[in-house]
Design an enzyme around this catalytic site. Structure first.
Site, PDB file in Angstrom:
ATOM      1  N   ARG A 176       0.835  -1.192   0.000  1.00  0.00           N
ATOM      2  CA  ARG A 176       0.000   0.000   0.000  1.00  0.00           C
ATOM      3  C   ARG A 176       0.874   1.247   0.000  1.00  0.00           C
ATOM      4  NH1 ARG A 176      -4.501  -2.212   3.521  1.00  0.00           N
ATOM      5  NH2 ARG A 176      -3.925  -4.388   3.853  1.00  0.00           N
ATOM      6  N   ASP A 245      -3.524   3.922   3.549  1.00  0.00           N
ATOM      7  CA  ASP A 245      -3.294   2.500   3.815  1.00  0.00           C
ATOM      8  C   ASP A 245      -4.295   1.625   3.072  1.00  0.00           C
ATOM      9  OD1 ASP A 245      -4.852   3.883   6.024  1.00  0.00           O
ATOM     10  OD2 ASP A 245      -5.384   1.812   6.459  1.00  0.00           O
TER      11      ASP A 245
END
Length: 475
Positions: A176, A245
């Site tokens: 991510r 995230d």
């Protein structure tokens, strides 16, 4: 033969995870297993039992771990987040050599739990299963649902005690933007480079050891995300929690928490129970993805150029180019939805203006266009609160169309999406022990372009007087 897992993440990224076992469950059972997906990954579905799919009892080849990452959540930076209720079991290689993560969500508390109970409940697990499989059928880059299992325990949530569950999902990777922010926040350039090299080898191997590989990597990630978000916009999809995230390096859509498909067009549409300011509203998604990509660019600056000013200039150029590529991708998405041979910016922009304040069903609008082009405008006009402004736009559209446009429109636009009221009804029934409505809805959204006799109710929005639905992240 038993499942064999590989572990490149564990081997190559020391310091970016904690080895961790899933929780023991009182009675793990498979509720749904995606055998077709398993076979495409080269897996024998019979090796995927409830013990493996919940983290309760793992094969000897598993080296489960909880991944670390940082992230901006609703604009505020947290230097340490991570898998608070999930573990990566490992990776499998399909017959083409492509590498896929197998990841369990809801497998119990980890050191990154931050006060959470580490568990998941059945409703959110089934929501992610349903919507991720819908997105896959619609051609959107996404994580996939491998299985949904019950655990035999009860978990306290906002509606009281609910059945515990675990989602097994598959992704090209779980890297991510926040993964890069983790090492950047610690000023660890060596491990940041190690991570970037791993990501390049996994997702953009042609860039390995090439000049400017890190700036080119940023360009690739930005291009992938621009295309994915353009596809979201073309479906009326609202992710609901576009934190850094939850922004993948692969371009896959991930973490279907407070997500939903918009029925009636409104750029301010929000479904999340916690997005009180509308940060992640439908119309804000393009700006947010570039904000997130700018955070990735910041993390990569030490790798892009030793001179910070030059690094900033080069990264800024990449983000600007990605914004241009997003506009092109967005126009391309809507050109295909309109059945046009080439994008017509004035027609597409005008269409969005036409919808404002009209209560138009987003999906239904495109399904009504073929008949309108053939001369029957009744269904299209019925979508508008006031259809008077439709006439000049429709005249321009007809001028841009050709004889094959109606067929192209029908082929490009889904009839069945996970309508919010149907999703909620299916999840409520499943929580009460009746999987029938869920399975019927899943069958529809897995074949979204194919009309089914007797399934007309699946193609319509909720009644205007139905209460607005909100969704929750599942924790």
């Amino acid at each position: 033969m038993p499942l064999t897992l590989d572990h490149s993440y564990a081997r190559d990224l020391q310091g970016l995870y904690v080895p961790w076992q899933g929780q023991d469950w009182p009675d793990p059972q498979i509720l749904l297993r995606n055998d077709a997906l398993a076979r495409t990954l080269g897996l024998d579905p019979d090796t995927l039992d409830a013990g493996l799919l919940t983290g309760h009892a793992l094969p000897g080849s598993a080296r489960p771990l909880a991944m670390a990452y940082a992230g901006h959540q609703f604009g505020g930076f947290s230097p340490q987040l991570g898998d608070g209720r999930a573990i990566l079991l490992g990776e499998v290689l399909d017959e083409t050599g492509a590498r896929w993560d197998i990841h369990l969500k809801g497998s119990g508390r980890t050191p990154f739990a931050r006060g959470g109970d580490g568990r998941a409940v059945l409703g959110p697990v089934l929501r992610e299963y349903l919507i991720s499989e819908s997105m896959a059928a619609l051609g959107v880059p996404t994580t996939r649902a491998l299985a949904a299992c019950t655990t035999g325990d009860r978990v306290l949530r906002q509606n009281g005690l609910e059945p515990g569950a675990v989602l097994a999902r598959v992704a090209a990777s779980h890297l991510r933007v926040g993964t890069f922010q983790f090492f950047a926040a610690r000023g660890d350039a060596q491990k940041l480079r190690l991570l970037a090299d791993y990501a390049i080898a996994r997702h953009d191997p042609d860039l390995t050891d090439t000049p400017d590989c890190y700036v080119q990597f940023l360009h690739r990630v930005a291009a992938r995300q621009a295309q994915t978000v353009a596809q979201w916009m073309g479906l009326g999809f609202v992710h609901g929690v576009m934190n850094t995230d939850n922004t993948t390096i692969s371009g896959e859509t991930i973490d279907y928490g407070p997500c939903a498909f918009m029925d009636r067009y409104d750029p301010a549409t929000v479904f999340s129970s916690i997005d009180h300011q509308g940060r992640y509203a439908y119309g804000n998604q393009p700006a947010i993805i570039f904000w997130n990509l700018a955070r990735l660019a910041e993390a990569l600056l030490p790798l892009i150029d030793a001179d910070e000013d030059r690094a900033i200039a080069r990264a800024t150029e990449v983000i600007a180019q990605a914004q241009d590529s997003y506009r092109a991708a967005w126009l391309g998405v809507f050109a295909r939805k309109l059945g046009l041979a080439a994008p017509d910016a004035a027609l597409i922009d005008g269409m969005h203006q036409l919808w404002l304040g009209q209560g138009v069903d987003f999906t239904g609008f495109f399904r009504a266009l073929p008949d309108a082009l053939r001369g029957d405008e009744h269904a299209l006009r019925a979508l508008f609160d006031d259809a008077e402004g439709l006439d000049p736009w429709l005249a321009s559209y007809r001028a841009a169309a050709d004889a094959d446009t109606p067929d192209r429109v029908a082929a490009a636009n889904p009839l069945y999406i996970p309508r919010n009221h149907l999703v909620e009804a299916a999840l409520n029934a499943a929580t009460d022990g009746d999987m029938g409505p869920f399975m019927a809805l899943l069958a529809r959204v897995q074949a979204p372009f194919t009309p089914i006799d007797g399934a007309e109710d699946y193609a319509h929005p909720a009644p205007r007087d139905a209460p607005e639905l909100v969704t929750f992240c599942g924790t």
